[in-house]
Design a protein around this motif. Structure first.
Motif, mmCIF file in Angstrom:
data_model
loop_
_atom_site.group_PDB
_atom_site.id
_atom_site.type_symbol
_atom_site.label_atom_id
_atom_site.label_comp_id
_atom_site.label_asym_id
_atom_site.label_seq_id
_atom_site.Cartn_x
_atom_site.Cartn_y
_atom_site.Cartn_z
ATOM 1 N N PRO A 41 98.134 71.174 -18.680
ATOM 2 C CA PRO A 41 97.148 72.025 -18.010
ATOM 3 C C PRO A 41 95.734 71.923 -18.577
ATOM 4 O O PRO A 41 94.765 71.854 -17.807
ATOM 5 C CB PRO A 41 97.728 73.428 -18.188
ATOM 6 C CG PRO A 41 99.201 73.216 -18.235
ATOM 7 C CD PRO A 41 99.371 71.931 -18.997
ATOM 8 N N SER A 42 95.569 71.932 -19.890
ATOM 9 C CA SER A 42 94.218 71.907 -20.455
ATOM 10 C C SER A 42 93.488 70.615 -20.113
ATOM 11 O O SER A 42 92.282 70.618 -19.833
ATOM 12 C CB SER A 42 94.279 72.089 -21.976
ATOM 13 O OG SER A 42 95.049 71.055 -22.579
ATOM 14 N N ILE A 43 94.218 69.510 -20.090
ATOM 15 C CA ILE A 43 93.598 68.220 -19.751
ATOM 16 C C ILE A 43 93.309 68.164 -18.262
ATOM 17 O O ILE A 43 92.242 67.710 -17.830
ATOM 18 C CB ILE A 43 94.504 67.051 -20.184
ATOM 19 C CG1 ILE A 43 94.752 67.102 -21.687
ATOM 20 C CG2 ILE A 43 93.874 65.718 -19.788
ATOM 21 C CD1 ILE A 43 95.728 66.049 -22.180
ATOM 22 N N MET A 44 94.263 68.634 -17.446
ATOM 23 C CA MET A 44 94.047 68.649 -15.999
ATOM 24 C C MET A 44 92.813 69.478 -15.648
ATOM 25 O O MET A 44 92.004 69.079 -14.805
ATOM 26 C CB MET A 44 95.291 69.211 -15.309
ATOM 27 C CG MET A 44 95.213 69.271 -13.786
ATOM 28 S SD MET A 44 94.301 70.687 -13.128
ATOM 29 C CE MET A 44 95.294 72.042 -13.745
ATOM 30 N N GLN A 45 92.658 70.626 -16.284
ATOM 31 C CA GLN A 45 91.524 71.489 -15.987
ATOM 32 C C GLN A 45 90.202 70.824 -16.342
ATOM 33 O O GLN A 45 89.219 70.937 -15.605
ATOM 34 C CB GLN A 45 91.694 72.816 -16.741
ATOM 35 C CG GLN A 45 92.846 73.649 -16.210
ATOM 36 C CD GLN A 45 93.165 74.849 -17.077
ATOM 37 O OE1 GLN A 45 92.334 75.283 -17.882
ATOM 38 N NE2 GLN A 45 94.365 75.395 -16.940
ATOM 39 N N ALA A 46 90.178 70.094 -17.451
ATOM 40 C CA ALA A 46 88.969 69.355 -17.825
ATOM 41 C C ALA A 46 88.670 68.259 -16.809
ATOM 42 O O ALA A 46 87.510 68.010 -16.467
ATOM 43 C CB ALA A 46 89.128 68.765 -19.225
ATOM 44 N N MET A 47 89.719 67.621 -16.301
ATOM 45 C CA MET A 47 89.529 66.579 -15.293
ATOM 46 C C MET A 47 88.987 67.161 -13.996
ATOM 47 O O MET A 47 88.143 66.541 -13.325
ATOM 48 C CB MET A 47 90.838 65.828 -15.053
ATOM 49 C CG MET A 47 91.272 64.948 -16.205
ATOM 50 S SD MET A 47 92.837 64.084 -15.868
ATOM 51 C CE MET A 47 92.944 63.022 -17.316
ATOM 52 N N MET A 48 89.458 68.349 -13.608
ATOM 53 C CA MET A 48 88.929 68.995 -12.405
ATOM 54 C C MET A 48 87.432 69.251 -12.543
ATOM 55 O O MET A 48 86.669 69.060 -11.584
ATOM 56 C CB MET A 48 89.664 70.304 -12.138
ATOM 57 C CG MET A 48 91.031 70.166 -11.504
ATOM 58 S SD MET A 48 91.004 69.465 -9.822
ATOM 59 C CE MET A 48 90.104 70.729 -8.929
ATOM 60 N N ASP A 49 87.004 69.677 -13.705
ATOM 61 C CA ASP A 49 85.578 69.930 -13.924
ATOM 62 C C ASP A 49 84.763 68.639 -13.800
ATOM 63 O O ASP A 49 83.610 68.666 -13.347
ATOM 64 C CB ASP A 49 85.348 70.544 -15.311
ATOM 65 C CG ASP A 49 85.761 72.004 -15.373
ATOM 66 O OD1 ASP A 49 85.812 72.652 -14.309
ATOM 67 O OD2 ASP A 49 86.041 72.497 -16.479
ATOM 68 N N ILE A 50 85.348 67.523 -14.209
ATOM 69 C CA ILE A 50 84.634 66.245 -14.144
ATOM 70 C C ILE A 50 84.522 65.748 -12.711
ATOM 71 O O ILE A 50 83.466 65.291 -12.267
ATOM 72 C CB ILE A 50 85.348 65.193 -15.017
ATOM 73 C CG1 ILE A 50 85.239 65.574 -16.498
ATOM 74 C CG2 ILE A 50 84.757 63.804 -14.789
ATOM 75 C CD1 ILE A 50 86.132 64.746 -17.401
ATOM 76 N N VAL A 51 85.619 65.850 -11.960
ATOM 77 C CA VAL A 51 85.653 65.241 -10.633
ATOM 78 C C VAL A 51 85.053 66.129 -9.553
ATOM 79 O O VAL A 51 84.547 65.624 -8.533
ATOM 80 C CB VAL A 51 87.109 64.850 -10.264
ATOM 81 C CG1 VAL A 51 87.924 66.067 -9.851
ATOM 82 C CG2 VAL A 51 87.132 63.803 -9.169
ATOM 83 N N SER A 52 85.062 67.439 -9.743
ATOM 84 C CA SER A 52 84.662 68.349 -8.663
ATOM 85 C C SER A 52 83.228 68.151 -8.165
ATOM 86 O O SER A 52 82.991 68.273 -6.950
ATOM 87 C CB SER A 52 84.871 69.805 -9.082
ATOM 88 O OG SER A 52 84.070 70.140 -10.188
ATOM 89 N N PRO A 53 82.244 67.829 -9.025
ATOM 90 C CA PRO A 53 80.893 67.634 -8.485
ATOM 91 C C PRO A 53 80.783 66.448 -7.516
ATOM 92 O O PRO A 53 79.818 66.365 -6.754
ATOM 93 C CB PRO A 53 80.048 67.385 -9.742
ATOM 94 C CG PRO A 53 80.809 68.016 -10.859
ATOM 95 C CD PRO A 53 82.242 67.786 -10.506
#
Length: 248
Positions: free
Chosen positions: A151-163
Motif C-alpha cells: 500500500p505505501s508504495i502504491m500510494q506513492a505511485m498514484m501521486d506520481i502518475v495522477s498529474p
C-alpha cells in the motif's frame, strides 16, 4: 460538459484470493480517483495466472479510460504482472537500463541477483513510475497503470502518475441521515430518483447508536444545481415521513 473519464482496477495475487492478505488498495484508489474526477466502474481480482491476468486486463482496458493494477511486480517467481501486461499488448519485455543502473547503485555484487533483476523487467514502450524513494518502479503503458501491491508504495505511485491523467468533472455528493429504515423509504425514494435522472441516489443501511436500523441517503451529481434539487426533494420526503409517523 467535459468527457466522463472512467477506470477499472485489477487486483492481482493468490494471496488476496486466499484471504491471507487483506486488500488495502481498492478503497484508497477509489477515493483518490473520485477526488480527481475519474469514475471507478469495476474492480476485478485475479490469481497469479498469466492467461487470467491477460483476459481480465484486455476486458478492462477496452472498456474504460484507465486500468490500475496492483500486485505482482516483485522479485519472486509468481510476480508475473509485467510479463502478462507485455503479452496483453503484444510487446517485448526486457531489463530497463535505467532501472538496472539504479539497482547497481543500491545492490553490489552478488546482492544484485536474478530475483532482484526481475523487478527491472519492463514491457517495451512503457513509461516508468518511479522516484528517489521508489526503488523498483511501476509503469504505464497506453491506458494501463501498473503499480505495486504494497500500500505505501502504491500510494506513492498514484501521486506520481495522477498529474499525467486526464480527468473529468468531479462527482459531487451530499449525505443525509434518514432516521428511517430502508423499507420505509424505498417507494418515495424511487419516485425521487425517477424525477431526477441526472443524479445518483443511494441508500445505505446501518445500525444506529441505539442499535436500531437506520439509513444514510447519498445523492451524487456532477451538476450542483441538480444535486441541490434532488437533495431538497429527499429532505422534504423525510420531513413528510416524520410528520406522517407523528400523526399516526
Amino acid at each position: 460538459m467535459s468527457e466522463i473519464v472512467t477506470a477499472g482496477i485489477l487486483v492481482i495475487g493468490d494471496e488476496i484470493l486466499s484471504g491471507r492478505t487483506k486488500d488495502k488498495n481498492i478503497g484508497f484508489i477509489a477515493e483518490y480517483l473520485t477526488n480527481i474526477g475519474i469514475d471507478l466502474k469495476e474492480v476485478r481480482v485475479v490469481a497469479d495466472d498469466e492467461t487470467d491476468i491477460v483476459a481480465a486486463l484486455d476486458a478492462l482496458r477496452n472498456r474504460y479510460t484507465y486500468v490500475f493494477t496492483t500486485g505482482g511486480i516483485g522479485p519472486t517467481h509468481d510476480d508475473i504482472t509485467a510479463d502478462s501486461v507485455a503479452r496483453a499488448f503484444g510487446v517485448g519485455i526486457d531489463h530497463h537500463p535505467e532501472v538496472v543502473a539504479r539497482f547497481r547503485e543500491r545492490w553490489a555484487g552478488q546482492d544484485l541477483n536474478e530475483a532482484r533483476l526481475r523487478m527491472a523487467r519492463i514491457p517495451d514502450g512503457a513509461e516508468l513510475i518511479q522516484s528517489a524513494t521508489i526503488l523498483a518502479p511501476g509503469f504505464k503503458i497506453e491506458n494501463v497503470v501498473v503499480m505495486a501491491g504494497v500500500p505505501s508504495i502504491m500510494q506513492a505511485m498514484m501521486d506520481i502518475v495522477s498529474p499525467k491523467l486526464k480527468s473529468g468533472v468531479r462527482m459531487l455528493s451530499e449525505t443525509v441521515r434518514a432516521n428511517a429504515r430502508e423499507g420505509d423509504i424505498g417507494g418515495p425514494l424511487r419516485e425521487i430518483a425517477n424525477a431526477h435522472p441526472e443524479t445518483i441516489i443511494g441508500s445505505y443501511p446501518f445500525m444506529d447508536e441505539e442499535q436500531r436500523p437506520n439509513t444514510n441517503l447519498v445523492v451524487r451529481s456532477r451538476d450542483p444545481d441538480k444535486l441541490d434539487a434532488a437533495m431538497t426533494a429527499v429532505k422534504e420526503m423525510l420531513v413528510a415521513l416524520q410528520a406522517a409517523r407523528k400523526s399516526a
